[in-house]
Design an enzyme around this catalytic site. Sequence first.
Site, PDB file in Angstrom:
ATOM      1  CE  LYS A  60      16.014   4.462   4.270  1.00 26.65           C
ATOM      2  NZ  LYS A  60      15.132   3.748   3.566  1.00 26.65           N
TER       3      LYS A  60
ATOM      4  CG  ASP B 208      11.209   4.356   7.874  1.00 28.94           C
ATOM      5  OD1 ASP B 208      10.753   5.049   7.869  1.00 28.94           O
ATOM      6  OD2 ASP B 208      11.628   3.572   6.856  1.00 28.94           O
TER       7      ASP B 208
ATOM      8  CE  LYS C 256       9.291   1.130   7.773  1.00 30.87           C
ATOM      9  NZ  LYS C 256       8.451   1.149   6.024  1.00 30.87           N
TER      10      LYS C 256
ATOM     11  CG  ASP D 268      14.885   2.475   6.635  1.00 28.23           C
ATOM     12  OD1 ASP D 268      15.621   1.476   6.206  1.00 28.23           O
ATOM     13  OD2 ASP D 268      14.223   3.413   6.694  1.00 28.23           O
TER      14      ASP D 268
ATOM     15  CG  ASP E 255       7.317   3.603   4.917  1.00 30.34           C
ATOM     16  OD1 ASP E 255       8.675   4.101   5.509  1.00 30.34           O
ATOM     17  OD2 ASP E 255       7.101   2.464   5.491  1.00 30.34           O
TER      18      ASP E 255
ATOM     19  CD  GLU F 193      12.072   6.621   5.314  1.00 37.44           C
ATOM     20  OE1 GLU F 193      11.425   6.000   4.599  1.00 37.44           O
ATOM     21  OE2 GLU F 193      12.775   5.615   5.763  1.00 37.44           O
TER      22      GLU F 193
ATOM     23  NE  ARG G  84      11.183   6.720  -2.526  1.00 38.84           N
ATOM     24  CZ  ARG G  84      10.847   6.047  -3.507  1.00 38.84           C
ATOM     25  NH1 ARG G  84      10.099   6.704  -3.876  1.00 38.84           N
ATOM     26  NH2 ARG G  84      10.986   4.572  -2.630  1.00 38.84           N
TER      27      ARG G  84
HETATM   28  N1  BES Z   1      13.292   1.688   5.101  1.00 36.91           N
HETATM   29  C1  BES Z   1      11.939   1.129   4.150  1.00 36.91           C
HETATM   30  C2  BES Z   1      12.125  -0.047   3.241  1.00 36.91           C
HETATM   31  C3  BES Z   1      12.114  -1.004   3.464  1.00 36.91           C
HETATM   32  C4  BES Z   1      10.990  -2.066   3.705  1.00 36.91           C
HETATM   33  C5  BES Z   1      13.564  -1.899   3.853  1.00 36.91           C
HETATM   34  C6  BES Z   1      11.140  -2.731   4.478  1.00 36.91           C
HETATM   35  C7  BES Z   1      13.742  -3.223   4.143  1.00 36.91           C
HETATM   36  C8  BES Z   1      12.620  -4.100   4.306  1.00 36.91           C
HETATM   37  C9  BES Z   1      11.461   2.119   3.428  1.00 36.91           C
HETATM   38  O1  BES Z   1      11.890   3.633   3.571  1.00 36.91           O
HETATM   39  C10 BES Z   1      10.186   2.073   3.076  1.00 36.91           C
HETATM   40  O2  BES Z   1       9.938   2.440   3.916  1.00 36.91           O
HETATM   41  N2  BES Z   1      10.061   2.618   1.928  1.00 36.91           N
HETATM   42  C11 BES Z   1       8.506   1.689   1.066  1.00 36.91           C
HETATM   43  C12 BES Z   1       8.678   2.251   0.111  1.00 36.91           C
HETATM   44  C13 BES Z   1       6.835   2.937  -0.450  1.00 36.91           C
HETATM   45  C14 BES Z   1       7.078   3.292   0.841  1.00 36.91           C
HETATM   46  C15 BES Z   1       7.113   3.799  -1.730  1.00 36.91           C
HETATM   47  C16 BES Z   1       8.155   1.020   0.897  1.00 36.91           C
HETATM   48  O3  BES Z   1       9.286   0.074   0.226  1.00 36.91           O
HETATM   49  O4  BES Z   1       6.996  -0.304   1.503  1.00 36.91           O
HETATM   50 ZN    ZN Z   2      13.467   3.972   5.047  1.00 32.83          ZN
HETATM   51 MN    MN Z   3      10.539   4.043   4.985  1.00 31.09          MN
END
Ligand code: BES
Ligand code: ZN
Ligand code: MN
Length: 498
Positions: free
Chosen positions: A268, A273, A280, A291, A350, A352, A354
């Site tokens: 990834k 992000d 966010k 990210d 967010d 993104e 996947r």
């Molecule tokens: N890059 C983030 C995951 C992440 C969050 C990594 C905090 C490290 C620290 C990912 O793209 C994301 O935002 N995931 C969301 C998914 C949710 C919207 C289902 C998350 O984990 O909140």
């Molecule tokens: Zn992300």
């Molecule tokens: Mn994200």
Amino acid sequence: MEYNVKSGNPEKQRSACIVVGVFEPRKLTPAAEILDDVSDGFISNIIRRGDLEGKLGQVLLLHNVPNTLSDRVLLVGCGKERELGDSQYKRIINKTVTTLNETGSMEAVCFLSELNVKGRDSHWKVKQGVETAEDSVYSFDQLKSASNNARRPLRKITFTVPTRKDLSDGEVALKEGVCIAAGVSKAKDLANLPGNICHPSYLADEAEAFAKDHDNVEFEAIDESELEKMGMGAFLSVSKGSDQPGKLIILNYKGAGDDSKPIVLVGKGITFDTGGISLKPGLGMDEMKYDMGGAAAVFGTTKAIIEMGLKTNLVMVIAAAENMPSGRASRPGDIVTSLSGQTIEILNTDAEGRLVLCDALTYVEKFNPEVVIDVATLTGACIIALGHKAAGLMSNHNPLAHDLLNAGDQAADRAWRLPIWDDYQELLDSNFADMANIGGKSAGTITAACFLARYTKKYHWAHLDVAGVAWRSGAAKGATGKPVPLLCQYVINKAQAD
Ligand code: BES
Ligand code: ZN
Ligand code: MN
């Protein structure tokens, strides 16, 4: 830094510093014992006076130890002898290296690689010694105008092995350690770079430069117009919101014959992000430059494997894009068609990772992979589940999961498996498309992997969620280079089995 292996007696070493251990309470290790004997009790005298208890990480630097040929002797506390395991060993090496670096020894012979570490052999101790040492001296100061490096920095460490017949294996361990450490440093450098410098084109340039420097490596970067023609609608739904064009970056290493199926690593590579329209919160958002930690790790691993010269076929694919809010960004509720033909309702922009990964995972079918392993900072939920101590592992193939868990244990870079039973799949149901891109509040790490599982049915696949391990927050903020050691160990084991 430069590394060496050697076997020999501590009193005969001509060096700036000899490093030996002391267990708690005040018990000399065999190498310390030898120095004590030749110096008529010089060391035990000092210890008896109470200068060093032997607690883990304590240090005492001695000068002019009688009847030795070295300028200094560094005593390092190793804690309780029976408690010496992986993490204690790493702490001891870390403390040794930072102390040497600060006290003017530009070179040292380290006997700590002869300590008994629970369940570990000489090979492991040398390899881990190199990796830990390199980790300890790493700093990211390429963007600071003045560096605060040590005045007389440590340049070379020699690790000892018990006997001469351990030397050839020691050399192999050394080489593995040096290459893995270089891969880890590369991953850290890439991940530490900010989003304004390290964007998808930067990653593509890095991969291209790497391919130019190495034999048997082909580079390719597929741009947005090509991705559009191919039908990578999920990937493009993320990249289109940014002024930085997204890229699918490929390095193809042919280290073995054409009949040997490749290991495919997919990273990834979200170079920043923001969350997109599902923006966010501001606090700590700077950390979303990490990210692309998964991409950094597959890059570092690829570098390490190639520089080790392993006879294996390996393909690295990085799904590189920036997730931004803009007039061109995806909206919550948008429905897109992935390369696989399956449609996705984007309920949260967010989620993104996947979206870019699912298309990359369909794309890699063309390599006829032996296995596919994707590495991604995919879910905050993984940090809740496992903290910062283990990567989340999910897989559709038990032997692959088993091999990865083993490799993580061997490399002291652990993963822990979570289930991706079909029972979870209904959480991704959508009223309007084949699936939604989020699964709701529960089991966030698992539903993210269940989403990916819908794109990986044609091959043996594992997913490493590295959100918790790829970087550290807080005062010592920075990339860790994980899970490069785990991945390298997996590939090494695999190459040895063939
Ligand atoms: N890059 C983030 C995951 C992440 C969050 C990594 C905090 C490290 C620290 C990912 O793209 C994301 O935002 N995931 C969301 C998914 C949710 C919207 C289902 C998350 O984990 O909140
Ligand atoms: Zn992300
Ligand atoms: Mn994200």
